[in-house]
Design a protein around this motif. Sequence first.
Motif, PDB file in Angstrom:
ATOM      1  N   SER A  43       0.926  -1.153   0.012  1.00 32.40           N
ATOM      2  CA  SER A  43       0.253   0.246   0.297  1.00 32.40           C
ATOM      3  C   SER A  43       0.824   1.460  -0.158  1.00 32.40           C
ATOM      4  O   SER A  43       0.743   2.506   0.287  1.00 32.40           O
ATOM      5  N   ALA A  44       2.739   0.894  -0.147  1.00 31.47           N
ATOM      6  CA  ALA A  44       3.251   2.124  -0.293  1.00 31.47           C
ATOM      7  C   ALA A  44       3.196   3.071  -1.228  1.00 31.47           C
ATOM      8  O   ALA A  44       2.946   1.887  -2.174  1.00 31.47           O
ATOM      9  N   SER A  45       3.032   4.525  -1.263  1.00 31.91           N
ATOM     10  CA  SER A  45       3.084   5.264  -2.237  1.00 31.91           C
ATOM     11  C   SER A  45       4.041   4.887  -3.475  1.00 31.91           C
ATOM     12  O   SER A  45       5.073   5.105  -3.168  1.00 31.91           O
ATOM     13  N   THR A  46       3.963   5.059  -4.638  1.00 32.57           N
ATOM     14  CA  THR A  46       5.516   4.991  -4.958  1.00 32.57           C
ATOM     15  C   THR A  46       5.237   6.121  -6.262  1.00 32.57           C
ATOM     16  O   THR A  46       3.875   6.544  -6.835  1.00 32.57           O
ATOM     17  N   LEU A  47       6.433   6.601  -6.194  1.00 35.74           N
ATOM     18  CA  LEU A  47       6.200   8.285  -7.796  1.00 35.74           C
ATOM     19  C   LEU A  47       6.619   7.784  -8.794  1.00 35.74           C
ATOM     20  O   LEU A  47       6.904   6.990  -9.084  1.00 35.74           O
ATOM     21  N   SER A  48       5.290   8.477  -9.569  1.00 31.24           N
ATOM     22  CA  SER A  48       5.468   8.541 -11.249  1.00 31.24           C
ATOM     23  C   SER A  48       5.444   8.938 -11.598  1.00 31.24           C
ATOM     24  O   SER A  48       4.875  10.837 -10.665  1.00 31.24           O
ATOM     25  N   GLY A  49       5.525   9.414 -13.427  1.00 31.09           N
ATOM     26  CA  GLY A  49       4.837  10.702 -13.526  1.00 31.09           C
ATOM     27  C   GLY A  49       6.303  10.775 -14.225  1.00 31.09           C
ATOM     28  O   GLY A  49       7.278  10.450 -14.752  1.00 31.09           O
ATOM     29  N   PRO A  75      11.517   4.109 -11.022  1.00 29.66           N
ATOM     30  CA  PRO A  75      11.424   3.493 -11.815  1.00 29.66           C
ATOM     31  C   PRO A  75      10.414   4.272 -12.674  1.00 29.66           C
ATOM     32  O   PRO A  75       9.814   3.698 -13.894  1.00 29.66           O
ATOM     33  N   ASP A  76       9.619   4.469 -12.297  1.00 27.74           N
ATOM     34  CA  ASP A  76       8.165   4.742 -11.786  1.00 27.74           C
ATOM     35  C   ASP A  76       8.679   6.091 -12.990  1.00 27.74           C
ATOM     36  O   ASP A  76       6.785   6.855 -12.980  1.00 27.74           O
ATOM     37  N   ALA A 266       6.127  14.782  -9.172  1.00 25.62           N
ATOM     38  CA  ALA A 266       7.936  13.969  -9.890  1.00 25.62           C
ATOM     39  C   ALA A 266       9.067  15.158 -10.022  1.00 25.62           C
ATOM     40  O   ALA A 266       9.944  14.830  -9.774  1.00 25.62           O
ATOM     41  N   ALA A 267       8.264  16.430 -10.531  1.00 27.75           N
ATOM     42  CA  ALA A 267       9.811  17.276 -10.832  1.00 27.75           C
ATOM     43  C   ALA A 267       9.687  17.971  -9.877  1.00 27.75           C
ATOM     44  O   ALA A 267      10.634  18.414  -9.991  1.00 27.75           O
TER      45      ALA A 267
END
Length: 292
Positions: A43-49, A75-76, A266-267
């Motif tokens: 359930s941990a949030s993963t940075l993406s974009g 990686p996302d 992400a930025a």
Amino acid sequence: MKRTTKKAVSILAASALLALTLAGCGNDTTTTDTASDTTEDTSASTLSGAVATNGSTSMEEVMGVLTEQFTNDNPDVSVTYDPTGSGTGIEAAANGTADIGLSSRALTEEETASGLVGTEVALDGIAVIVNADSPVADLSVEQIAQIFTGEITDWSEVGGDAGEIACIGREANSGTRDGFESITDTKDACVLSQELNSTGAVIQAVASSPNAIGYASLSAVEGQEGIKAITVGGVACTEETVKDGTYEIQRPFVFVTKEGTELSEAAQAFFDFATSADASELISGAGAVPVA
């Protein structure tokens, strides 16, 4: 005697049943805990974009190492770098076509007044380069200015072999050119044999011409064949001399953003990483001088 034996067997059987029951309870607890842990991890949030950067060609080495490390850690997230020159990068930050503009010069008062914000990521020496076979090893800032403005036209005037000097420079909106001309006080006065639109093109032109002189980012010059960086006033262009200020021809590498415009998650994460102390070793390894 028989009764005693039967009673002992009954006690042993009950004890065994109790042990199995307790063991079963223990196993249930372990399973529940493991399942809980697994649920918590997934359930941990993963940075993406996606992060779009645009601008200075001189920042290629620095952007390369920063992007590689950041995307390995996240990686996302994809980070793109469009090497269009400082002027275009500043414009891209202003009009929103890039998340982060890249400039190899400080922003002007007019640019900051329009709402742009410049954040220094690193310092970079502008190396003065000649062909690898040239006997010239050192020039003063004054001599460099005289060469690029056409006051000195032959290498024999500065200790080299006789031959007409070919000055190689960058295009008008280049941050490298702006930094070089500002420091040497030659703005809008240079007489160029070739005006090229990338750092790599300048290096290649100098390497292929025995009488050429040019300028390029320290981070791009190191390890290149066919050229050599001369000393300026007796001082070599190195990370140490740029940091302590003894090498005169230097400029900043800048991230350009727009005031009041919030970066994507992400930025912002990439911006924070690149300007933190965590990135210092990477920036140094790319031939520039970290400021964090």
